[in-house]
Design a protein around this motif. Structure first.
Motif, mmCIF file in Angstrom:
data_model
loop_
_atom_site.group_PDB
_atom_site.id
_atom_site.type_symbol
_atom_site.label_atom_id
_atom_site.label_comp_id
_atom_site.label_asym_id
_atom_site.label_seq_id
_atom_site.Cartn_x
_atom_site.Cartn_y
_atom_site.Cartn_z
ATOM 1 N N PHE A 241 13.801 -42.399 55.500
ATOM 2 C CA PHE A 241 13.069 -43.614 55.119
ATOM 3 C C PHE A 241 11.782 -43.760 55.930
ATOM 4 O O PHE A 241 10.747 -44.181 55.391
ATOM 5 N N ILE A 242 11.828 -43.407 57.204
ATOM 6 C CA ILE A 242 10.622 -43.502 58.022
ATOM 7 C C ILE A 242 9.597 -42.447 57.608
ATOM 8 O O ILE A 242 8.404 -42.746 57.460
ATOM 9 N N THR A 243 10.048 -41.224 57.399
ATOM 10 C CA THR A 243 9.152 -40.138 56.999
ATOM 11 C C THR A 243 8.460 -40.442 55.675
ATOM 12 O O THR A 243 7.267 -40.156 55.492
ATOM 13 N N ASN A 244 9.194 -41.039 54.744
ATOM 14 C CA ASN A 244 8.639 -41.380 53.436
ATOM 15 C C ASN A 244 7.928 -42.734 53.418
ATOM 16 O O ASN A 244 7.576 -43.239 52.341
ATOM 17 N N LYS A 245 7.739 -43.297 54.601
ATOM 18 C CA LYS A 245 7.005 -44.557 54.772
ATOM 19 C C LYS A 245 7.598 -45.689 53.934
ATOM 20 O O LYS A 245 6.881 -46.450 53.276
ATOM 21 N N LEU A 246 8.922 -45.773 53.986
ATOM 22 C CA LEU A 246 9.640 -46.848 53.299
ATOM 23 C C LEU A 246 10.284 -47.818 54.282
ATOM 24 O O LEU A 246 10.846 -48.836 53.856
ATOM 25 N N LEU A 247 10.205 -47.522 55.572
ATOM 26 C CA LEU A 247 10.780 -48.385 56.601
ATOM 27 C C LEU A 247 9.777 -48.529 57.728
ATOM 28 O O LEU A 247 9.319 -47.531 58.297
ATOM 29 N N HIS A 248 9.443 -49.789 58.025
ATOM 30 C CA HIS A 248 8.478 -50.070 59.092
ATOM 31 C C HIS A 248 9.093 -51.091 60.053
ATOM 32 O O HIS A 248 9.573 -52.140 59.623
ATOM 33 N N PHE A 249 9.066 -50.782 61.339
ATOM 34 C CA PHE A 249 9.601 -51.675 62.362
ATOM 35 C C PHE A 249 8.468 -52.463 63.009
ATOM 36 O O PHE A 249 7.402 -51.917 63.307
ATOM 37 N N CYS A 250 8.718 -53.746 63.228
ATOM 38 C CA CYS A 250 7.755 -54.599 63.932
ATOM 39 C C CYS A 250 8.565 -55.577 64.775
ATOM 40 O O CYS A 250 9.442 -56.268 64.248
ATOM 41 N N VAL B 295 26.827 -34.186 70.198
ATOM 42 C CA VAL B 295 27.521 -35.423 69.821
ATOM 43 C C VAL B 295 29.012 -35.122 69.686
ATOM 44 O O VAL B 295 29.403 -34.104 69.105
ATOM 45 N N LYS B 296 29.822 -36.003 70.232
ATOM 46 C CA LYS B 296 31.269 -35.801 70.170
ATOM 47 C C LYS B 296 31.753 -35.769 68.718
ATOM 48 O O LYS B 296 31.178 -36.410 67.836
ATOM 49 N N LYS B 297 32.814 -35.026 68.498
ATOM 50 C CA LYS B 297 33.349 -34.814 67.158
ATOM 51 C C LYS B 297 33.669 -36.123 66.454
ATOM 52 O O LYS B 297 33.448 -36.261 65.243
ATOM 53 N N ASP B 298 34.213 -37.104 67.183
ATOM 54 C CA ASP B 298 34.614 -38.373 66.580
ATOM 55 C C ASP B 298 33.427 -39.127 65.978
ATOM 56 O O ASP B 298 33.603 -39.939 65.065
ATOM 57 N N TYR B 299 32.212 -38.901 66.495
ATOM 58 C CA TYR B 299 31.033 -39.634 66.046
ATOM 59 C C TYR B 299 30.074 -38.775 65.240
ATOM 60 O O TYR B 299 29.146 -39.297 64.625
ATOM 61 N N LYS B 300 30.254 -37.478 65.245
ATOM 62 C CA LYS B 300 29.243 -36.547 64.737
ATOM 63 C C LYS B 300 28.847 -36.808 63.288
ATOM 64 O O LYS B 300 27.655 -36.906 62.961
ATOM 65 N N ASP B 301 29.816 -36.928 62.380
ATOM 66 C CA ASP B 301 29.497 -37.090 60.965
ATOM 67 C C ASP B 301 28.720 -38.375 60.707
ATOM 68 O O ASP B 301 27.710 -38.381 59.992
ATOM 69 N N SER B 302 29.205 -39.468 61.289
ATOM 70 C CA SER B 302 28.540 -40.759 61.096
ATOM 71 C C SER B 302 27.145 -40.761 61.721
ATOM 72 O O SER B 302 26.187 -41.274 61.134
ATOM 73 N N TYR B 303 27.027 -40.171 62.884
ATOM 74 C CA TYR B 303 25.744 -40.121 63.586
ATOM 75 C C TYR B 303 24.724 -39.319 62.777
ATOM 76 O O TYR B 303 23.578 -39.758 62.580
ATOM 77 N N GLU B 304 25.128 -38.164 62.280
ATOM 78 C CA GLU B 304 24.217 -37.322 61.509
ATOM 79 C C GLU B 304 23.811 -38.011 60.200
ATOM 80 O O GLU B 304 22.648 -37.944 59.790
ATOM 81 N N GLU B 305 24.774 -38.646 59.543
ATOM 82 C CA GLU B 305 24.472 -39.322 58.286
ATOM 83 C C GLU B 305 23.442 -40.432 58.497
ATOM 84 O O GLU B 305 22.455 -40.539 57.748
ATOM 85 N N ASN B 306 23.648 -41.270 59.507
ATOM 86 C CA ASN B 306 22.729 -42.374 59.772
ATOM 87 C C ASN B 306 21.366 -41.881 60.255
ATOM 88 O O ASN B 306 20.337 -42.468 59.909
ATOM 89 N N MET B 307 21.358 -40.798 61.010
ATOM 90 C CA MET B 307 20.080 -40.237 61.447
ATOM 91 C C MET B 307 19.291 -39.699 60.256
ATOM 92 O O MET B 307 18.077 -39.883 60.178
ATOM 93 N N ARG B 308 19.979 -39.053 59.316
ATOM 94 C CA ARG B 308 19.299 -38.534 58.125
ATOM 95 C C ARG B 308 18.691 -39.667 57.307
ATOM 96 O O ARG B 308 17.552 -39.575 56.841
ATOM 97 N N PRO C 11 18.435 -51.160 61.860
ATOM 98 C CA PRO C 11 19.118 -50.392 60.813
ATOM 99 C C PRO C 11 19.452 -48.981 61.278
ATOM 100 O O PRO C 11 18.662 -48.320 61.943
ATOM 101 N N PHE C 12 20.643 -48.558 60.931
ATOM 102 C CA PHE C 12 21.160 -47.196 61.121
ATOM 103 C C PHE C 12 21.586 -46.864 62.552
ATOM 104 O O PHE C 12 22.475 -46.036 62.724
ATOM 105 N N ASP C 13 21.003 -47.489 63.566
ATOM 106 C CA ASP C 13 21.546 -47.238 64.908
ATOM 107 C C ASP C 13 22.435 -48.377 65.394
ATOM 108 O O ASP C 13 23.022 -48.304 66.461
ATOM 109 N N ARG C 14 22.576 -49.439 64.560
ATOM 110 C CA ARG C 14 23.392 -50.595 64.944
ATOM 111 C C ARG C 14 24.858 -50.219 65.140
ATOM 112 O O ARG C 14 25.562 -50.826 65.952
#
Length: 329
Positions: free
Chosen positions: A156-165, A138-151, A114-117
């Motif tokens: 979700f990880i910080t709030n312990k709502l997403l766990h990877f296994c 990050v290049k301008k063409d990707y910056k907005d999308s990259y920042e949004e998905n990183m946020r 999720p989010f880096d796909r």
């Protein structure tokens, strides 16, 4: 060291009895004492994640994603692979999170997440560039999308709502699926299982694996593959009997898709089968339920502004809410 070899080594030292597919399914309970040590840490993290979700009183979706391997040797060089990029699972996990669910994402190592796909096909050297100051940006063409998905991901990880296994082999998958179900059982009807992984139908038992690499000089290769026992039966009946369980059915012949989905529901008595055909799986799916005569068809809109997983998760979460409401009344 590969899994089968590790089992044998510990068997010789009497640390524990090695488990094959049937052994994993038959264990009354998984504990850090009766499973291989490489799984113990993951089991503890899963249990801690679920405990936190119970405190927050949120529904939890277990999303499985990617394909499993079947090793052909103990020291694995060759293996049979069920290929799956993990796109359906990873995109669906994002939509579950945005619908307010916590998500355990049980995925094949190096499959889409999720989010880096969205950036999986872009080389890091193409994604970034050096600014005049020498800073990497990050290049301008990707910056907005990259920042949004990183946020989203970090929140979700910080709030312990997403766990990877992660898993690799079919034995990994079944062991970890069992562990996740065991942890989720106390959630009752708040648990939702979205089983989108491409799981191998066949495997080679550990005792039948050669230790070393199979040599081509030995001539043509003949393999005897055993059927992987269907895990939906113990999962639905014993592991998480109150959960809202969803399986997938992929076919190449549309004429047999719905009948096979109905057969699966009758056999395993779970809640929903999402049927799709290989050539159109990103455009249209059918939701097949028990006691519902006409399957619900979900199709991407002509505008194409949203992927089909958006509509699938929207429909699935609505059905889960109705399931919860009916159970209370």
């Amino acid at each position: 060291m590969q899994l089968a070899e590790t089992y044998r080594r510990r068997l010789n030292s009497q640390e524990y009895i090695p488990m094959d597919v049937e052994g994993i399914a038959a264990l009354p309970q998984l504990t850090v004492q009766n499973i291989p040590s490489e799984y113990a840490d993951r089991l503890e993290k899963i249990l801690a994640f679920i405990q936190n979700c119970r405190k927050k009183q949120v529904s939890v979706a277990l999303v499985t994603s990617g394909g499993t391997t079947v090793p052909l040797e103990s020291r694995t060089v060759r293996y049979v692979d069920n290929f799956s990029s993990g796109n359906r699972g990873s995109s669906s996990a994002e939509y579950f999170l945005k619908k307010g669910y916590a998500v355990i994402f049980l995925h094949r190592r190096q499959s889409l997440k999720p989010f880096d796909r969205l950036f999986s096909k872009i080389s890091p050297l193409e994604l970034c560039e050096l600014a005049a100051s020498g800073e990497l940006i990050v290049k301008k063409d990707y910056k907005d999308s990259y920042e949004e998905n990183m946020r989203f991901r970090n929140s979700f990880i910080t709030n312990k709502l997403l766990h990877f296994c992660e898993f690799v082999s079919v034995i990994d998958y079944i062991m970890l699926l069992r562990a996740c179900c065991q942890a989720m059982k106390p959630l009752g009807q708040q648990a939702l299982l979205y089983l989108a992984a491409a799981v191998s139908d066949f495997y080679i038992p550990l005792d039948d694996l050669p230790e070393h690499k199979i040599q081509s000089s030995d001539g043509p290769l003949s393999l005897t593959l055993h059927l992987v026992p269907k895990m939906l039966a113990p999962l639905v009946q014993h592991w998480v009997p109150e959960a809202y369980v969803i399986s997938f059915k992929l076919e190449t012949n549309i004429d047999i898709l719905v009948p096979k989905a109905r057969k699966a529901l009758a056999t395993y008595n779970h809640k929903l089968v999402i049927g799709n055909c290989l050539d159109t799986k990103s455009q249209v799916v059918w939701l097949v339920e028990q006691d519902v005569e006409t399957p619900e068809q979900i199709q991407v809109k002509p505008s194409g502004d949203k992927e089909i997983e958006h509509y699938i998760v929207e429909a699935v979460t609505a059905k889960h809410r109705l399931y919860l409401t009916n159970s209370v009344s």
